[in-house]
Design a protein around this motif. Structure first.
Motif, PDB file in Angstrom:
ATOM      1  N   ALA A 198       0.841  -1.209   0.000  1.00  5.17           N
ATOM      2  CA  ALA A 198       0.000   0.000   0.000  1.00  5.17           C
ATOM      3  C   ALA A 198       0.879   1.263   0.000  1.00  5.17           C
ATOM      4  CB  ALA A 198      -1.004  -0.046   1.149  1.00  5.17           C
ATOM      5  N   TRP A 199       0.578   2.250   0.847  1.00  3.94           N
ATOM      6  CA  TRP A 199       1.351   3.501   0.742  1.00  3.94           C
ATOM      7  C   TRP A 199       2.789   3.355   1.229  1.00  3.94           C
ATOM      8  CZ3 TRP A 199       3.033   5.099   5.405  1.00  3.94           C
ATOM      9  CH2 TRP A 199       2.213   4.942   6.527  1.00  3.94           C
ATOM     10  N   VAL A 200       3.073   2.331   1.988  1.00  2.00           N
ATOM     11  CA  VAL A 200       4.469   2.097   2.381  1.00  2.00           C
ATOM     12  C   VAL A 200       5.272   1.719   1.126  1.00  2.00           C
ATOM     13  CG1 VAL A 200       6.016   0.786   3.873  1.00  2.00           C
ATOM     14  CG2 VAL A 200       3.673   1.278   4.632  1.00  2.00           C
ATOM     15  N   ARG A 201       4.695   0.862   0.298  1.00  2.00           N
ATOM     16  CA  ARG A 201       5.318   0.472  -0.978  1.00  2.00           C
ATOM     17  C   ARG A 201       5.512   1.693  -1.878  1.00  2.00           C
ATOM     18  NH1 ARG A 201       2.629   0.014  -5.285  1.00  2.00           N
ATOM     19  NH2 ARG A 201       0.626  -0.431  -4.300  1.00  2.00           N
ATOM     20  N   GLU A 202       4.484   2.542  -1.928  1.00  2.00           N
ATOM     21  CA  GLU A 202       4.581   3.728  -2.794  1.00  2.00           C
ATOM     22  C   GLU A 202       5.664   4.691  -2.310  1.00  2.00           C
ATOM     23  OE1 GLU A 202      -0.004   3.914  -4.481  1.00  2.00           O
ATOM     24  OE2 GLU A 202       0.535   5.183  -2.780  1.00  2.00           O
ATOM     25  N   PHE A 215      -5.429  -6.939   3.307  1.00  2.00           N
ATOM     26  CA  PHE A 215      -5.957  -6.288   2.099  1.00  2.00           C
ATOM     27  C   PHE A 215      -5.890  -4.781   2.316  1.00  2.00           C
ATOM     28  CE2 PHE A 215      -8.309 -10.341   2.076  1.00  2.00           C
ATOM     29  CZ  PHE A 215      -8.159 -10.746   0.764  1.00  2.00           C
ATOM     30  N   TRP A 216      -5.646  -4.046   1.233  1.00  2.00           N
ATOM     31  CA  TRP A 216      -5.648  -2.582   1.290  1.00  2.00           C
ATOM     32  C   TRP A 216      -6.387  -2.058   0.068  1.00  2.00           C
ATOM     33  CZ3 TRP A 216      -1.451  -5.764   1.924  1.00  2.00           C
ATOM     34  CH2 TRP A 216      -0.977  -5.855   3.230  1.00  2.00           C
ATOM     35  N   LYS A 217      -7.296  -1.101   0.328  1.00  2.00           N
ATOM     36  CA  LYS A 217      -8.118  -0.575  -0.761  1.00  2.00           C
ATOM     37  C   LYS A 217      -7.656   0.825  -1.156  1.00  2.00           C
ATOM     38  CE  LYS A 217     -12.321  -2.902   0.808  1.00  2.00           C
ATOM     39  NZ  LYS A 217     -13.012  -2.851   2.114  1.00  2.00           N
ATOM     40  N   LYS A 218      -7.564   1.039  -2.460  1.00  2.00           N
ATOM     41  CA  LYS A 218      -7.261   2.376  -2.972  1.00  2.00           C
ATOM     42  C   LYS A 218      -8.412   2.808  -3.867  1.00  2.00           C
ATOM     43  CE  LYS A 218      -3.366   5.077  -4.543  1.00  2.00           C
ATOM     44  NZ  LYS A 218      -2.023   5.073  -5.126  1.00  2.00           N
ATOM     45  N   GLU A 219      -8.909   4.031  -3.615  1.00  2.00           N
ATOM     46  CA  GLU A 219     -10.081   4.505  -4.352  1.00  2.00           C
ATOM     47  C   GLU A 219      -9.695   5.499  -5.446  1.00  2.00           C
ATOM     48  OE1 GLU A 219     -13.459   4.067  -0.871  1.00  2.00           O
ATOM     49  OE2 GLU A 219     -12.543   6.044  -1.165  1.00  2.00           O
ATOM     50  N   ALA A 279      -5.905   9.381  -6.440  1.00  2.00           N
ATOM     51  CA  ALA A 279      -6.373   8.167  -5.772  1.00  2.00           C
ATOM     52  C   ALA A 279      -5.957   8.201  -4.305  1.00  2.00           C
ATOM     53  CB  ALA A 279      -5.792   6.941  -6.458  1.00  2.00           C
ATOM     54  N   THR A 280      -6.802   7.650  -3.450  1.00  2.00           N
ATOM     55  CA  THR A 280      -6.492   7.692  -2.017  1.00  2.00           C
ATOM     56  C   THR A 280      -6.646   6.309  -1.385  1.00  2.00           C
ATOM     57  OG1 THR A 280      -8.773   8.349  -1.590  1.00  2.00           O
ATOM     58  CG2 THR A 280      -7.143  10.104  -1.635  1.00  2.00           C
ATOM     59  N   TRP A 281      -5.724   6.002  -0.490  1.00  2.00           N
ATOM     60  CA  TRP A 281      -5.825   4.750   0.265  1.00  2.00           C
ATOM     61  C   TRP A 281      -6.919   4.893   1.302  1.00  2.00           C
ATOM     62  CZ3 TRP A 281      -3.559   0.525  -1.424  1.00  2.00           C
ATOM     63  CH2 TRP A 281      -2.452   0.638  -2.268  1.00  2.00           C
TER      64      TRP A 281
END
Lengths: 83, 155
Positions: free
Chosen positions: A9-13, B119-123, B133-135
């Motif tokens: 997620a944002w850690v990867r980014e 799981f992680w959702k990005k919109e 886009a936002t997590w």
């Protein structure tokens, strides 16, 4: 020892890659984080707020004080949002 | 017990029928499906997951449910990848001799897989721009929901 370090997620980014192999003598997850932060700014940015992160060692959720002896895979990610 | 993680859409009706037909002596089948909402002009959602750990975590959660309630069977299926509003993200199904156990176990499974399955959702908004886009952030309420099931063991 060699450990596969994974980011999601944002850690990867923020770090800019999904996984890497790291040579480290870190005794705990927290020690590994301290080593990574020393590398480059992007690691420091990703680990700036460690309380906002979760960690899994060998695919099991654990804490930052968890020991790394014998670990093959460490993953860092934000709180999960399944369902 | 069955845990499935896949990118492709699934036929929820067919899965429920197969699940129901396979249960002997079970008086209650409860199913829940999570669907992508189109709130705020959402165009699509990207679901990232941690292959390997995902299956492991879902299996641990389903095993825990089977230990806590009298269940005949449990099915968990969860998608990843790109999903549009209206698409089914995931489904749980529980079979039990009586409905109270089937409902409680399904409720437990949902609470746990929301904040304990990786799981992680990005919109993505209608413009589709990656920079907009936002997590999806985890909610305190999701974590608080777990307190209802205190003593839940290793999941």
């Amino acid at each position: 020892m060699m450990i596969d370090v994974l980011y999601f997620a944002w850690v990867r980014e923020r770090i800019g890659l999904p996984r890497e192999r790291v040579t480290t003598e870190a005794a705990t997850v927290a020690d590994l984080v301290a080593e990574l932060i020393q590398r480059e700014d992007r690691y420091a940015a990703a680990f700036a707020e460690v309380t906002a992160l979760r960690v899994a060692v060998d695919q099991v959720l654990t804490g930052f004080d968890a020991p790394l002896s014998g670990a093959r895979e460490v993953a860092f990610f934000p709180p999960m949002t399944g369902g | 017990m069955k845990v499935i993680v896949q990118q492709a859409a699934f036929d929820a009706g067919a899965l429920v029928n197969t699940f129901t037909a396979a249960q002997a002596g079970m008086g209650a089948i409860v199913t829940f499906q999570g669907v992508v909402r189109g709130d705020g002009g959402l165009a699509r959602m990207e679901i990232e997951h941690y292959p390997g750990m995902t299956e492991r975590a879902l299996t641990a959660i389903a095993t825990e449910a089977a230990q806590r309630w009298s269940l005949g069977n449990v099915l968990v299926i969860h998608r990843h990848g790109s999903l549009a509003p209206g698409e089914v993200i995931m489904m749980v199904a529980t079979a039990a001799p009586h409905r109270a156990d089937a409902f409680a176990a399904a409720d437990f499974l949902m609470d746990y897989l929301k904040s304990r399955a990786p799981f992680w959702k990005k919109e993505y908004a209608a413009d589709g721009a990656a920079e907009n886009a936002t997590w999806v952030a985890a909610k305190d309420a999701d974590e608080a929901a777990l307190a209802r099931w205190q003593g839940a063991g290793n999941v």
